[in-house]
Design a protein around this motif. Structure first.
Motif, mmCIF file in Angstrom:
data_model
loop_
_atom_site.group_PDB
_atom_site.id
_atom_site.type_symbol
_atom_site.label_atom_id
_atom_site.label_comp_id
_atom_site.label_asym_id
_atom_site.label_seq_id
_atom_site.Cartn_x
_atom_site.Cartn_y
_atom_site.Cartn_z
ATOM 1 N N GLN A 67 0.837 -1.204 0.000
ATOM 2 C CA GLN A 67 0.000 0.000 0.000
ATOM 3 C C GLN A 67 0.874 1.257 0.000
ATOM 4 O O GLN A 67 0.593 2.224 -0.719
ATOM 5 N N LYS A 68 1.912 1.255 0.819
ATOM 6 C CA LYS A 68 2.821 2.410 0.881
ATOM 7 C C LYS A 68 3.510 2.617 -0.469
ATOM 8 O O LYS A 68 3.727 3.758 -0.888
ATOM 9 N N SER A 97 -3.119 11.087 1.023
ATOM 10 C CA SER A 97 -3.040 9.630 0.850
ATOM 11 C C SER A 97 -1.732 9.200 0.190
ATOM 12 O O SER A 97 -1.352 8.035 0.291
ATOM 13 N N CYS A 98 -1.042 10.116 -0.469
ATOM 14 C CA CYS A 98 0.211 9.776 -1.144
ATOM 15 C C CYS A 98 1.444 10.094 -0.310
ATOM 16 O O CYS A 98 2.556 9.830 -0.740
ATOM 17 N N LYS A 99 1.253 10.651 0.851
ATOM 18 C CA LYS A 99 2.393 11.070 1.663
ATOM 19 C C LYS A 99 2.950 9.910 2.481
ATOM 20 O O LYS A 99 2.211 9.068 2.966
ATOM 21 N N CYS A 106 2.839 9.751 -5.262
ATOM 22 C CA CYS A 106 3.639 10.939 -4.952
ATOM 23 C C CYS A 106 4.550 11.282 -6.125
ATOM 24 O O CYS A 106 4.610 12.433 -6.574
ATOM 25 N N ASP A 159 5.616 6.250 9.397
ATOM 26 C CA ASP A 159 5.774 5.127 8.463
ATOM 27 C C ASP A 159 7.211 4.614 8.487
ATOM 28 O O ASP A 159 7.450 3.405 8.464
ATOM 29 N N ASN A 177 1.278 4.484 -2.613
ATOM 30 C CA ASN A 177 1.307 5.891 -2.201
ATOM 31 C C ASN A 177 2.531 6.599 -2.781
ATOM 32 O O ASN A 177 2.436 7.734 -3.261
#
Length: 181
Positions: A64-65, A85-87, A72, A92, A68
Protein backbone atom coordinates in the motif's frame (compact mmCIF):
# COMPACT_ATOMS: atom_id res chain seq x y z
CA UNK A 1 -13.17 2.85 -16.16
CA UNK A 2 -15.02 1.03 -18.91
CA UNK A 3 -11.95 0.33 -21.09
CA UNK A 4 -8.37 -0.24 -20.02
CA UNK A 5 -6.99 1.59 -23.05
CA UNK A 6 -7.38 5.32 -23.49
CA UNK A 7 -5.21 5.96 -26.57
CA UNK A 8 -3.90 9.13 -24.90
CA UNK A 9 -0.38 7.68 -24.66
CA UNK A 10 -0.11 6.49 -28.23
CA UNK A 11 2.33 9.26 -29.13
CA UNK A 12 4.72 8.56 -26.27
CA UNK A 13 3.35 10.89 -23.61
CA UNK A 14 1.41 10.40 -20.42
CA UNK A 15 -0.22 12.60 -17.81
CA UNK A 16 1.08 13.29 -14.35
CA UNK A 17 -1.43 13.76 -11.56
CA UNK A 18 -2.47 17.35 -12.07
CA UNK A 19 -2.78 16.99 -15.85
CA UNK A 20 0.71 17.91 -17.08
CA UNK A 21 1.70 15.81 -20.12
CA UNK A 22 5.24 14.43 -20.10
CA UNK A 23 7.26 12.05 -22.25
CA UNK A 24 7.13 8.41 -21.26
CA UNK A 25 10.93 8.69 -21.01
CA UNK A 26 10.63 11.33 -18.26
CA UNK A 27 12.76 10.45 -15.19
CA UNK A 28 9.62 10.47 -13.02
CA UNK A 29 8.19 7.58 -15.00
CA UNK A 30 11.41 5.61 -14.54
CA UNK A 31 11.15 6.24 -10.81
CA UNK A 32 7.50 5.36 -10.30
CA UNK A 33 7.68 2.56 -12.87
CA UNK A 34 10.47 1.01 -10.83
CA UNK A 35 8.36 1.38 -7.69
CA UNK A 36 5.62 -0.54 -9.55
CA UNK A 37 8.16 -3.21 -10.53
CA UNK A 38 9.28 -3.45 -6.90
CA UNK A 39 5.69 -3.84 -5.75
CA UNK A 40 5.18 -6.62 -8.30
CA UNK A 41 8.24 -8.51 -7.07
CA UNK A 42 7.02 -8.17 -3.50
CA UNK A 43 3.67 -9.63 -4.61
CA UNK A 44 5.50 -12.49 -6.31
CA UNK A 45 7.53 -13.10 -3.15
CA UNK A 46 4.36 -13.08 -1.06
CA UNK A 47 2.73 -15.65 -3.38
CA UNK A 48 5.37 -18.27 -2.52
CA UNK A 49 6.20 -17.23 1.03
CA UNK A 50 5.56 -19.24 4.17
CA UNK A 51 4.15 -16.74 6.66
CA UNK A 52 6.22 -17.99 9.59
CA UNK A 53 8.90 -15.46 8.70
CA UNK A 54 6.65 -12.38 8.39
CA UNK A 55 2.97 -11.54 8.44
CA UNK A 56 1.02 -10.95 5.27
CA UNK A 57 -0.42 -7.86 6.96
CA UNK A 58 3.01 -6.19 7.13
CA UNK A 59 3.82 -7.00 3.54
CA UNK A 60 0.42 -5.74 2.30
CA UNK A 61 1.02 -2.53 4.28
CA UNK A 62 4.33 -2.11 2.42
CA UNK A 63 2.55 -2.67 -0.89
CA UNK A 64 0.00 0.00 0.00
CA UNK A 65 2.82 2.41 0.88
CA UNK A 66 4.49 1.68 -2.46
CA UNK A 67 1.27 2.67 -4.24
CA UNK A 68 1.31 5.89 -2.20
CA UNK A 69 4.91 6.50 -3.22
CA UNK A 70 4.04 5.90 -6.87
CA UNK A 71 1.25 8.46 -6.50
CA UNK A 72 3.64 10.94 -4.95
CA UNK A 73 6.19 10.51 -7.74
CA UNK A 74 3.45 10.79 -10.39
CA UNK A 75 2.11 14.09 -9.01
CA UNK A 76 3.11 17.41 -10.53
CA UNK A 77 3.34 19.25 -7.22
CA UNK A 78 4.10 22.54 -9.01
CA UNK A 79 0.47 22.68 -10.13
CA UNK A 80 -1.34 20.17 -7.93
CA UNK A 81 -1.22 19.63 -4.17
CA UNK A 82 -0.05 16.19 -3.18
CA UNK A 83 -2.98 14.31 -1.64
CA UNK A 84 -2.48 13.22 1.97
CA UNK A 85 -3.04 9.63 0.85
CA UNK A 86 0.21 9.78 -1.14
CA UNK A 87 2.39 11.07 1.66
CA UNK A 88 4.96 9.00 3.50
CA UNK A 89 5.34 10.29 7.04
CA UNK A 90 7.86 9.85 9.86
CA UNK A 91 5.61 7.27 11.62
CA UNK A 92 5.77 5.13 8.46
CA UNK A 93 9.58 5.15 8.61
CA UNK A 94 9.43 4.33 12.33
CA UNK A 95 7.08 1.42 11.67
CA UNK A 96 9.49 0.10 9.04
CA UNK A 97 12.37 0.31 11.53
CA UNK A 98 10.34 -1.62 14.12
CA UNK A 99 9.52 -4.25 11.51
CA UNK A 100 13.23 -4.60 10.67
CA UNK A 101 14.08 -4.94 14.38
CA UNK A 102 11.40 -7.62 14.82
CA UNK A 103 12.71 -9.59 11.83
CA UNK A 104 16.30 -9.32 13.04
CA UNK A 105 15.42 -10.63 16.50
CA UNK A 106 16.54 -14.24 16.75
CA UNK A 107 18.65 -14.29 13.57
CA UNK A 108 22.30 -15.30 13.77
CA UNK A 109 24.66 -12.32 13.80
CA UNK A 110 25.79 -11.37 10.32
CA UNK A 111 29.58 -11.38 10.08
CA UNK A 112 30.11 -11.58 6.31
CA UNK A 113 28.49 -10.63 3.07
CA UNK A 114 25.72 -13.03 2.13
CA UNK A 115 25.16 -14.28 -1.39
CA UNK A 116 21.58 -13.80 -2.58
CA UNK A 117 19.60 -17.01 -2.81
CA UNK A 118 18.15 -19.76 -0.70
CA UNK A 119 14.45 -20.53 -0.90
CA UNK A 120 12.34 -19.20 -3.74
CA UNK A 121 10.70 -16.62 -1.46
CA UNK A 122 14.07 -15.46 -0.09
CA UNK A 123 15.44 -15.20 -3.61
CA UNK A 124 12.49 -13.02 -4.62
CA UNK A 125 13.11 -10.87 -1.54
CA UNK A 126 16.71 -10.39 -2.70
CA UNK A 127 15.52 -9.42 -6.20
CA UNK A 128 13.02 -6.99 -4.65
CA UNK A 129 15.85 -5.53 -2.55
CA UNK A 130 17.94 -4.80 -5.64
CA UNK A 131 14.97 -3.27 -7.45
CA UNK A 132 14.35 -1.15 -4.34
CA UNK A 133 17.94 0.12 -4.45
CA UNK A 134 17.52 1.00 -8.13
CA UNK A 135 14.29 2.84 -7.33
CA UNK A 136 16.13 4.77 -4.63
CA UNK A 137 18.83 5.84 -7.10
CA UNK A 138 16.24 6.92 -9.66
CA UNK A 139 14.32 8.91 -7.06
CA UNK A 140 17.51 10.61 -5.90
CA UNK A 141 18.35 11.52 -9.51
CA UNK A 142 15.04 13.31 -10.13
CA UNK A 143 15.37 16.96 -11.18
CA UNK A 144 14.82 19.64 -8.56
CA UNK A 145 11.21 20.29 -9.61
CA UNK A 146 10.37 16.64 -8.89
CA UNK A 147 12.41 16.00 -5.74
CA UNK A 148 10.85 13.54 -3.32
CA UNK A 149 10.22 14.34 0.35
CA UNK A 150 12.90 13.15 2.76
CA UNK A 151 10.53 10.71 4.53
CA UNK A 152 9.85 8.99 1.20
CA UNK A 153 13.58 8.51 0.65
CA UNK A 154 14.04 7.26 4.21
CA UNK A 155 11.20 4.77 3.72
CA UNK A 156 12.72 3.40 0.50
CA UNK A 157 16.13 3.15 2.15
CA UNK A 158 14.64 1.22 5.10
CA UNK A 159 12.62 -0.97 2.76
CA UNK A 160 15.74 -2.33 1.08
CA UNK A 161 17.14 -3.15 4.53
CA UNK A 162 13.83 -4.78 5.45
CA UNK A 163 13.88 -6.95 2.31
CA UNK A 164 17.45 -8.06 3.06
CA UNK A 165 16.59 -9.06 6.62
CA UNK A 166 13.37 -10.70 5.42
CA UNK A 167 15.35 -12.86 2.97
CA UNK A 168 17.63 -13.91 5.82
CA UNK A 169 14.67 -14.67 8.07
CA UNK A 170 12.85 -16.69 5.40
CA UNK A 171 15.95 -18.83 4.87
CA UNK A 172 16.48 -19.19 8.62
CA UNK A 173 12.92 -20.37 9.24
CA UNK A 174 13.21 -22.73 6.27
CA UNK A 175 16.42 -24.26 7.59
CA UNK A 176 18.47 -23.03 4.64
CA UNK A 177 22.05 -22.05 5.46
CA UNK A 178 23.24 -18.69 4.19
CA UNK A 179 25.97 -18.79 1.58
CA UNK A 180 28.83 -16.54 2.64
CA UNK A 181 30.95 -14.55 0.22
Amino acid sequence: MSKIYTRTGDKGTTSLVGGKRVSKTDPRLDAYGTIDELNSFIGLMLSVMDHKAETEENIRWIQQKLFNIGGCLATDTASFQLPDSCKVLAPDVERMEKMIDALTDGLPEQRSFILPGGTQAASYAHVARTVCRRAERLILALPNDAKAPSELLQFINRLSDYLFVLARRINFFSGVDEKIW
